[in-house]
Scaffold this motif. Structure first.
Motif, short mmCIF file in Angstrom:
data_model
loop_
_atom_site.label_atom_id
_atom_site.label_comp_id
_atom_site.label_asym_id
_atom_site.label_seq_id
_atom_site.Cartn_x
_atom_site.Cartn_y
_atom_site.Cartn_z
N ALA A 97 0.83 -1.21 0.00
CA ALA A 97 0.00 0.00 0.00
C ALA A 97 0.86 1.25 0.00
O ALA A 97 0.51 2.28 -0.60
CB ALA A 97 -0.92 0.01 1.22
N ASP B 157 2.46 1.23 -3.70
CA ASP B 157 1.50 1.47 -4.77
C ASP B 157 0.08 1.52 -4.21
O ASP B 157 -0.63 0.51 -4.20
CB ASP B 157 1.62 0.38 -5.85
N PRO B 158 -0.35 2.70 -3.72
CA PRO B 158 -1.69 2.81 -3.12
C PRO B 158 -2.82 2.47 -4.09
O PRO B 158 -3.93 2.19 -3.65
CB PRO B 158 -1.76 4.28 -2.69
N SER B 159 -2.55 2.48 -5.40
CA SER B 159 -3.60 2.21 -6.38
C SER B 159 -4.07 0.75 -6.35
O SER B 159 -5.10 0.41 -6.95
CB SER B 159 -3.12 2.56 -7.80
N LEU B 160 -3.35 -0.11 -5.65
CA LEU B 160 -3.78 -1.50 -5.49
C LEU B 160 -4.96 -1.62 -4.53
O LEU B 160 -5.57 -2.69 -4.41
CB LEU B 160 -2.61 -2.36 -4.96
N THR C 138 -8.60 0.44 -2.75
CA THR C 138 -9.52 1.56 -2.83
C THR C 138 -9.62 2.19 -1.45
O THR C 138 -9.41 1.51 -0.44
CB THR C 138 -10.93 1.14 -3.31
N TRP C 139 -9.94 3.48 -1.43
CA TRP C 139 -9.87 4.24 -0.19
C TRP C 139 -11.12 5.07 0.01
O TRP C 139 -11.75 5.51 -0.97
CB TRP C 139 -8.64 5.18 -0.22
N LYS D 169 -7.19 8.84 5.10
CA LYS D 169 -7.72 7.87 4.14
C LYS D 169 -7.70 6.49 4.78
O LYS D 169 -6.74 6.13 5.47
CB LYS D 169 -6.89 7.88 2.86
N ASP E 207 -7.08 -5.64 -4.15
CA ASP E 207 -6.98 -6.76 -5.08
C ASP E 207 -6.06 -7.78 -4.42
O ASP E 207 -4.84 -7.79 -4.63
CB ASP E 207 -6.41 -6.29 -6.43
#
Length: 324
Positions: free
Chosen positions: A255, A258-261, A263-264, A303, A309
């Motif tokens: 996280a 790569d926070p895009s892995l 949802t927040w 957040k 995923d």
């Protein structure tokens, strides 16, 4: 080369090693876009003194004794709470009851809080702190230097249960339960905080097939992890009746990278600091405008991870741990 180094994401890992901490540290060290600039230690899985020893040991295993280790607090921020040590999860030595020889390295003279403050001041906006244990060191850094919240880039927290049962009791997750006062300080500090709770990390599972892949790897870090995993596996089978382990700390490391892995969602998080629900994390999602002034009113937002995923994150962790 110097230009490439400067573009790497700078990380400080606040850690209480811990078997899954070991995995997370190795994932960071094996990530080409990350520069680990220090480890700070805290109680949790083991007492702080042993956490420091384990951090130094893991850096020796990884061949990265150039990375400094700063020892953190031995007590909660209020100094009044009995420590909860999870050696029944990770072994009395924190590393699967392997009783490895003492490391050659020593921690630096600075405390963890001082190290955090000074590094954030040296690299304003560039450092991500990955907090894998109780948040005492981070709260102490905030108290030590108020500008720390502006100088630090991000604080990624493994903590909270957010609408699911905790893992200490039905109300609380272990890291938050261990020092809820510090957690509340961090969540309301105004720093850029991302919290990943066990409602999300329980979706990232290391399976028997992953364990076989780890055993088949020629990477010395993978072989090391194979030695220490039995205790952690046995705990998960006894506590959760699963054949596998939750990858709490490595998932949070992903996280950070790569926070895009994930949802927040965003909102104000407060922590219950006493009573039967001590350590409970409550997220105010701002869907209702309350007429009354509450303990959430006008507090900074953070957040909070909602989904992940899990299959992709578990694969990325395995790829890092099995790559020579």
């Amino acid at each position: 080369m110097a230009e490439l180094e400067s573009k790497k994401q700078k990380l400080i890992i606040d850690t209480d090693p811990g078997i899954d901490d070991a995995m997370a540290i190795f994932v960071a060290l094996q990530s080409p876009k990350v520069e680990v600039i220090g480890l700070t230690t805290i109680y949790g899985n083991v007492y702080t003194t042993l956490a420091t020893r384990n951090a130094l040991h893991l850096l020796e295993v990884a061949g990265r004794t150039d990375i400094p280790v700063a020892e953190g607090s031995h007590v909660t921020i209020t100094k009044g709470t009995k420590l909860r040590i999870a050696d029944f999860v990770h072994g009395t030595d924190g590393l699967g009851n392997q009783n490895f020889p003492s490391p050659n390295g020593k921690p630096i003279e600075k405390s963890a809080a001082t190290f955090l403050v000074e590094e954030a001041k040296k690299y304003p906006g560039e450092i991500t702190v990955v907090a894998l244990g109780p948040l005492t060191n981070i709260a102490l850094a905030i108290q030590l230097h108020p500008e720390f919240t502006k100088n630090i880039g991000k604080i990624i927290v493994l903590g909270g249960a957010f609408a699911v049962n905790g893992n200490v009791n039905p109300a609380a997750e272990a890291n938050i339960f261990s020092d809820p006062d510090s957690a509340d300080i961090v969540f309301t500090s105004g720093a850029d905080v991302l919290a990943v709770g066990i409602n999300v990390t329980h979706q990232v599972i290391f399976t028997d097939a992953d364990r076989e892949k780890l055993a088949a790897s020629t990477c010395h870090l993978a072989q090391y992890l194979c030695k220490i995993l039995d205790v952690y596996y046995n705990y998960h089978y006894d506590a959760y009746n699963i054949k596998g382990v939750y990858l709490h700390d490595p998932a949070v490391m992903l996280a950070a990278i790569d926070p895009s892995l994930f949802t927040w969602t965003e909102g104000v998080v407060r922590v219950q600091t006493s009573g039967i629900t001590r350590g409970l994390t409550i997220l105010y999602n701002k869907q209702k405008r309350f007429g009354e002034v509450t303990e959430w009113t006008d507090k900074p937002t953070v957040k909070v991870a909602v989904t992940v995923d899990g299959t992709k994150v578990a694969k990325l962790i395995m790829d890092r741990l099995t790559s020579s």
